[in-house]
Design a protein around this motif. Structure first.
Motif, PDB file in Angstrom:
ATOM      1  N   ASN A 151     -69.824  41.402  -3.586  1.00  0.00           N
ATOM      2  CA  ASN A 151     -70.203  42.140  -2.087  1.00  0.00           C
ATOM      3  C   ASN A 151     -69.180  43.107  -1.771  1.00  0.00           C
ATOM      4  N   ILE A 152     -67.848  42.711  -2.016  1.00  0.00           N
ATOM      5  CA  ILE A 152     -66.817  44.053  -1.743  1.00  0.00           C
ATOM      6  C   ILE A 152     -66.956  45.195  -2.350  1.00  0.00           C
ATOM      7  N   LEU A 153     -67.319  45.178  -3.632  1.00  0.00           N
ATOM      8  CA  LEU A 153     -67.517  46.150  -4.427  1.00  0.00           C
ATOM      9  C   LEU A 153     -68.753  47.107  -3.964  1.00  0.00           C
ATOM     10  N   TYR A 154     -69.978  46.462  -3.853  1.00  0.00           N
ATOM     11  CA  TYR A 154     -71.133  46.979  -3.303  1.00  0.00           C
ATOM     12  C   TYR A 154     -70.976  47.565  -1.886  1.00  0.00           C
ATOM     13  N   LEU A 205     -57.156  46.551  -8.297  1.00  0.00           N
ATOM     14  CA  LEU A 205     -56.418  47.256  -7.402  1.00  0.00           C
ATOM     15  C   LEU A 205     -56.901  48.847  -7.487  1.00  0.00           C
ATOM     16  N   SER A 206     -57.353  49.454  -8.298  1.00  0.00           N
ATOM     17  CA  SER A 206     -57.642  50.852  -8.523  1.00  0.00           C
ATOM     18  C   SER A 206     -58.898  50.971  -7.651  1.00  0.00           C
ATOM     19  N   PHE A 207     -59.764  49.908  -7.618  1.00  0.00           N
ATOM     20  CA  PHE A 207     -60.869  50.339  -6.515  1.00  0.00           C
ATOM     21  C   PHE A 207     -60.535  50.172  -5.332  1.00  0.00           C
ATOM     22  N   GLY A 242     -57.569  50.908  -4.126  1.00  0.00           N
ATOM     23  CA  GLY A 242     -56.504  51.858  -3.758  1.00  0.00           C
ATOM     24  C   GLY A 242     -57.585  53.196  -3.368  1.00  0.00           C
ATOM     25  N   LYS A 243     -58.741  53.556  -4.027  1.00  0.00           N
ATOM     26  CA  LYS A 243     -59.616  54.303  -3.897  1.00  0.00           C
ATOM     27  C   LYS A 243     -60.297  54.284  -2.641  1.00  0.00           C
ATOM     28  N   ALA A 244     -60.709  52.894  -2.411  1.00  0.00           N
ATOM     29  CA  ALA A 244     -61.709  52.930  -1.446  1.00  0.00           C
ATOM     30  C   ALA A 244     -60.986  52.841   0.118  1.00  0.00           C
ATOM     31  N   ARG A 245     -59.757  52.502   0.208  1.00  0.00           N
ATOM     32  CA  ARG A 245     -59.059  52.486   1.535  1.00  0.00           C
ATOM     33  C   ARG A 245     -58.570  53.995   1.720  1.00  0.00           C
ATOM     34  N   LYS A 246     -59.059  54.936   0.770  1.00  0.00           N
ATOM     35  CA  LYS A 246     -58.643  56.360   1.179  1.00  0.00           C
ATOM     36  C   LYS A 246     -60.006  57.193   1.438  1.00  0.00           C
ATOM     37  N   ILE A 247     -61.076  56.518   1.126  1.00  0.00           N
ATOM     38  CA  ILE A 247     -62.484  57.365   1.267  1.00  0.00           C
ATOM     39  C   ILE A 247     -63.513  56.677   1.946  1.00  0.00           C
ATOM     40  N   VAL A 248     -63.291  55.408   2.224  1.00  0.00           N
ATOM     41  CA  VAL A 248     -64.485  54.658   3.051  1.00  0.00           C
ATOM     42  C   VAL A 248     -64.434  55.367   4.469  1.00  0.00           C
TER      43      VAL A 248
END
Length: 202
Positions: free
Chosen positions: A117-120, A192-194, A196-202
């Protein structure tokens, strides 16, 4: 469009993932003579309790921007309840050694769907995360299958004891446990990589 609530949530989930890595490394404290196991157990318990609280806060924030995070929040609460219920059940039925294994399997499956649920949820907020979400999810499914098979194998081993079949099952199960541990380490850094990216582009 910036989703401030989800971004704040992912910031906390990123911290939780770092804490998870610290907890995993804390297991090496077991090698300390005499008191190693007790210290490691205490550190891991405290660290994971803090991580669970931060995760719930992060998911509750992200849920304001996407319903999938609300589902992840609900599943996280159920997971925490299981953590509390398991030792109680073990006290009530001390001879039923399968209880812990059964709880581990259920908790692993719940944890898998929390992450799904977090990923999607992140992918729905920004399609640039979709590829990373799918790849991470497939990797996690492989890990959970290995963990379930190894857990069932170890449960089965108890019934066969020292027989030849039991030894084979035990050997294969322990091999899968080792593989699962290695893949778990990889998945920690994938998540961690996901985050890290998500917190910058969502």
């Amino acid at each position: 469009m910036i989703h401030k609530n989800a971004r704040a949530g992912f910031n906390k989930l990123f911290i939780v993932q770092v804490i998870g890595i610290v907890a995993a490394l804390s297991s090496f404290l077991t090698f300390l003579p005499d008191v190693g196991v007790k210290i490691a157990s205490s550190v891991i318990t405290i660290v994971m309790l803090v991580a669970s609280i931060i995760q719930l806060i992060g998911l509750s924030q992200a849920a304001k921007d996407e319903d999938l995070f609300a589902k992840a929040f609900s599943l996280s609460v159920i997971s925490l309840v299981l953590v509390v219920v398991e030792p109680i059940m073990n006290q009530i039925f001390p001879s039923a050694t399968w209880i812990s294994s059964a709880f581990d399997i259920v908790d692993s499956v719940i944890g898998l769907f929390i992450i799904r649920n977090i990923l999607y949820g992140g992918a729905k907020l920004n399609s640039d995360l979709e590829g990373k979400a799918k790849g991470t999810w497939r990797f996690l499914v492989v890990i959970i299958i290995i963990e379930i098979v190894s857990t069932i194998g170890l449960m089965t081993f108890q019934f066969f004891g020292d027989s030849e079949v039991g030894e084979i099952i035990g050997f294969v199960s322990m091999g899968l446990v080792v593989i699962g541990i290695i893949l778990d380490v990889i998945q920690y850094f994938m998540m961690l990589s996901f985050y890290g990216k998500a917190r910058k582009i969502v």
